[in-house]
Design an enzyme around this catalytic site. Structure first.
Site, PDB file in Angstrom:
ATOM      1  N   SER A 145       0.693  -1.530   0.011  1.00 12.59           N
ATOM      2  CA  SER A 145      -0.117   0.145  -0.079  1.00 12.59           C
ATOM      3  C   SER A 145       1.083   0.999   0.154  1.00 12.59           C
ATOM      4  O   SER A 145       2.099   1.770   0.589  1.00 12.59           O
ATOM      5  CB  SER A 145      -0.845   0.142   1.152  1.00 12.59           C
ATOM      6  OG  SER A 145      -1.877   1.459   1.348  1.00 12.59           O
ATOM      7  N   TYR A 158      -1.050  -0.804  10.228  1.00 12.54           N
ATOM      8  CA  TYR A 158      -1.105  -1.694   8.904  1.00 12.54           C
ATOM      9  C   TYR A 158      -0.034  -0.879   8.053  1.00 12.54           C
ATOM     10  O   TYR A 158       0.677  -1.679   7.269  1.00 12.54           O
ATOM     11  CB  TYR A 158      -2.574  -0.747   8.386  1.00 12.54           C
ATOM     12  CG  TYR A 158      -2.904  -1.064   6.755  1.00 12.54           C
ATOM     13  CD1 TYR A 158      -3.142  -2.045   6.124  1.00 12.54           C
ATOM     14  CD2 TYR A 158      -2.490  -0.088   5.610  1.00 12.54           C
ATOM     15  CE1 TYR A 158      -3.681  -2.367   5.374  1.00 12.54           C
ATOM     16  CE2 TYR A 158      -2.629  -0.468   4.507  1.00 12.54           C
ATOM     17  CZ  TYR A 158      -3.681  -1.050   3.714  1.00 12.54           C
ATOM     18  OH  TYR A 158      -3.864  -2.421   2.648  1.00 12.54           O
TER      19      TYR A 158
HETATM   20  N1  LIG Z   1      -8.590  -1.080  -1.945  1.00 13.70           N
HETATM   21  C1  LIG Z   1      -7.612  -0.482  -1.875  1.00 13.70           C
HETATM   22  O1  LIG Z   1      -7.819   0.662  -1.844  1.00 13.70           O
HETATM   23  C2  LIG Z   1      -6.188  -0.885  -1.058  1.00 13.70           C
HETATM   24  C3  LIG Z   1      -5.350   0.017  -1.338  1.00 13.70           C
HETATM   25  C4  LIG Z   1      -4.355  -0.053  -0.413  1.00 13.70           C
HETATM   26  C5  LIG Z   1      -3.917  -1.558  -0.778  1.00 13.70           C
HETATM   27  N2  LIG Z   1      -4.661  -2.753  -0.980  1.00 13.70           N
HETATM   28  C6  LIG Z   1      -4.794  -4.142  -0.048  1.00 13.70           C
HETATM   29  O2  LIG Z   1      -4.570  -4.897  -1.581  1.00 13.70           O
HETATM   30  C7  LIG Z   1      -5.808  -6.080  -0.679  1.00 13.70           C
HETATM   31  C8  LIG Z   1      -6.761  -6.742  -1.178  1.00 13.70           C
HETATM   32  O3  LIG Z   1      -7.614  -5.318  -0.494  1.00 13.70           O
HETATM   33  P1  LIG Z   1      -9.070  -5.360  -0.694  1.00 13.70           P
HETATM   34  O4  LIG Z   1      -9.286  -3.651  -1.133  1.00 13.70           O
HETATM   35  O5  LIG Z   1      -9.176  -6.096  -2.274  1.00 13.70           O
HETATM   36  O6  LIG Z   1      -9.690  -5.317   0.168  1.00 13.70           O
HETATM   37  P2  LIG Z   1     -10.751  -6.938   0.934  1.00 13.70           P
HETATM   38  O7  LIG Z   1     -10.895  -6.700   2.154  1.00 13.70           O
HETATM   39  O8  LIG Z   1     -12.158  -6.792  -0.528  1.00 13.70           O
HETATM   40  O9  LIG Z   1      -9.680  -7.845   0.284  1.00 13.70           O
HETATM   41  C9  LIG Z   1      -9.112  -8.411   2.190  1.00 13.70           C
HETATM   42  C10 LIG Z   1      -9.280 -10.014   1.686  1.00 13.70           C
HETATM   43  O10 LIG Z   1      -8.458 -10.627   2.034  1.00 13.70           O
HETATM   44  C11 LIG Z   1      -9.596 -11.858   3.132  1.00 13.70           C
HETATM   45  N3  LIG Z   1      -8.789 -12.063   4.423  1.00 13.70           N
HETATM   46  C12 LIG Z   1      -8.352 -11.225   5.532  1.00 13.70           C
HETATM   47  N4  LIG Z   1      -8.218 -11.990   6.494  1.00 13.70           N
HETATM   48  C13 LIG Z   1      -8.025 -13.140   6.034  1.00 13.70           C
HETATM   49  C14 LIG Z   1      -7.205 -14.287   7.018  1.00 13.70           C
HETATM   50  N5  LIG Z   1      -6.417 -13.770   8.229  1.00 13.70           N
HETATM   51  N6  LIG Z   1      -7.112 -15.533   6.009  1.00 13.70           N
HETATM   52  C15 LIG Z   1      -7.450 -14.899   4.433  1.00 13.70           C
HETATM   53  N7  LIG Z   1      -7.564 -14.599   4.110  1.00 13.70           N
HETATM   54  C16 LIG Z   1      -8.028 -13.065   4.416  1.00 13.70           C
HETATM   55  C17 LIG Z   1     -10.321 -10.971   2.671  1.00 13.70           C
HETATM   56  O11 LIG Z   1     -11.249 -11.910   3.087  1.00 13.70           O
HETATM   57  C18 LIG Z   1     -10.713 -10.406   1.618  1.00 13.70           C
HETATM   58  O12 LIG Z   1     -10.825 -11.958   0.791  1.00 13.70           O
HETATM   59  C19 LIG Z   1      -4.839  -5.885   0.305  1.00 13.70           C
HETATM   60  O13 LIG Z   1      -3.912  -6.694   0.362  1.00 13.70           O
HETATM   61  C20 LIG Z   1      -4.878  -4.753   0.706  1.00 13.70           C
HETATM   62  O14 LIG Z   1      -3.983  -4.476   1.899  1.00 13.70           O
HETATM   63  C21 LIG Z   1      -5.846  -2.018  -0.861  1.00 13.70           C
END
Ligand SMILES: NC(=O)c1ccc[n+]([C@@H]2O[C@H](COP(=O)([O-])OP(=O)(O)OC[C@H]3O[C@@H](n4cnc5c(N)ncnc54)[C@H](O)[C@@H]3O)[C@@H](O)[C@H]2O)c1
Length: 258
Positions: A145, A158
């Site tokens: 991120s 985070y």
């Molecule tokens: N959406 C954004 O703006 C954004 C920005 C920066 C980084 N990210 C990163 O992108 C990635 C995906 O995030 P997203 O935005 O799609 O959110 P999201 O919450 O939809 O995806 C996260 C996924 O991780 C799974 N998860 C959480 N804890 C878990 C565990 N203990 N074991 C197995 N699975 C687990 C959840 O079930 C979920 O499907 C993450 O690494 C997040 O930090 C997202």
């Protein structure tokens, strides 16, 4: 289009958001995909959609903080498709309302965040790499991120977990590069997942958009296509990098934008 034909890929956190689009995209580019979700049902739903579109996929449930379950996830790829070429460590603790600053954050929030965001990818690398070596190499992408590149006043757990992921990325790239395992991280800005559209206030989204260099926020497909490229042979000389996929969010001095 990156050609992933003949490659076997695992995507964690693939039942929702960025992971779901990435699993679908890798399958469209020809990979056989293990859709790894926190719940097996959610993962199987996404895998079934991929199969309905003509792709190759199975769904597995995994708790990424549990070493035995991560081993089983890697084993599922080997059993179903004969080996493993690509791992996308995408799952993360994304419900961050309890994360705070270093003085005020509860220790269990720090520990839980580190467990999912760092211990999870550590297990992924630990058990994926030996399988990749059997096939002459492979590629890993760790999802980070902008909060891992730059500091915030909030979200200490985070941000620090994602910064540490950059260290894991560079370690893997250097420890296994000579054996043709590549490892890169992608540092994302605001990506409009369904959850983000539901949970983030419109005012906040507008503020984040204003602070991007580009005139929009990210889409899940923006991320998925970068992962597909990094897994493809077209990216065979890229390793140990942290690549910002953020619309220019981290490219400027924020105080001067206003
Ligand atoms: N959406 C954004 O703006 C954004 C920005 C920066 C980084 N990210 C990163 O992108 C990635 C995906 O995030 P997203 O935005 O799609 O959110 P999201 O919450 O939809 O995806 C996260 C996924 O991780 C799974 N998860 C959480 N804890 C878990 C565990 N203990 N074991 C197995 N699975 C687990 C959840 O079930 C979920 O499907 C993450 O690494 C997040 O930090 C997202």
């Amino acid at each position: 289009m990156p050609d992933l034909g003949g490659k076997v890929a695992i995507v964690t956190g693939a039942a929702s958001g960025i992971g779901k689009t990435t699993a679908e995209t890798l399958a469209r580019h020809g990979a056989a995909v293990v859709v790894a979700g926190h719940s097996e049902n959610g993962a199987e739903e996404v895998a079934a959609e991929i199969r309905a579109q003509g792709g190759t996929a199975i769904g597995v449930g995994v708790e990424v903080t549990d070493e035995e379950q991560v081993k089983a996830m890697i084993g599922a790829a080997v059993t179903a498709y004969g080996g493993l070429d690509c791992l996308h460590n995408n799952a993360a603790a994304t419900k961050m309302h309890r994360d705070s600053d270093v003085v005020n954050v509860a220790t269990e929030v720090w520990d839980e965040t580190m467990a999912v965001n760092l211990r999870g990818p550590f297990f992924g690398c630990k058990y994926a790499i030996p399988e990749m070596l059997k096939r002459g190499g492979g590629a890993i992408v760790n999802t980070s991120s902008a909060a891992g590149l730059k500091a915030e006043r909030i979200r200490v757990s985070y941000g620090v977990s994602k910064a540490a992921l950059h260290g894991l990325t560079r370690h893997v790239a250097n420890a296994y590069g000579k054996q043709n395992v590549r490892c890169n991280a992608i540092a994302l800005g605001m990506i409009l997942t369904e959850a983000a559209e539901r949970n983030v206030e419109p005012k906040m989204l507008a503020y984040l958009e204003e602070h991007n260099a580009l005139a929009r926020l990210g889409k899940t497909a923006d991320v998925a296509e970068v992962v597909a490229f990094l897994f493809s042979d077209a990216a065979s000389f890229i390793t140990g990098e942290v690549i910002a996929v953020d619309g220019g969010f981290t490219s400027h001095l924020p105080a001067l934008v206003d």
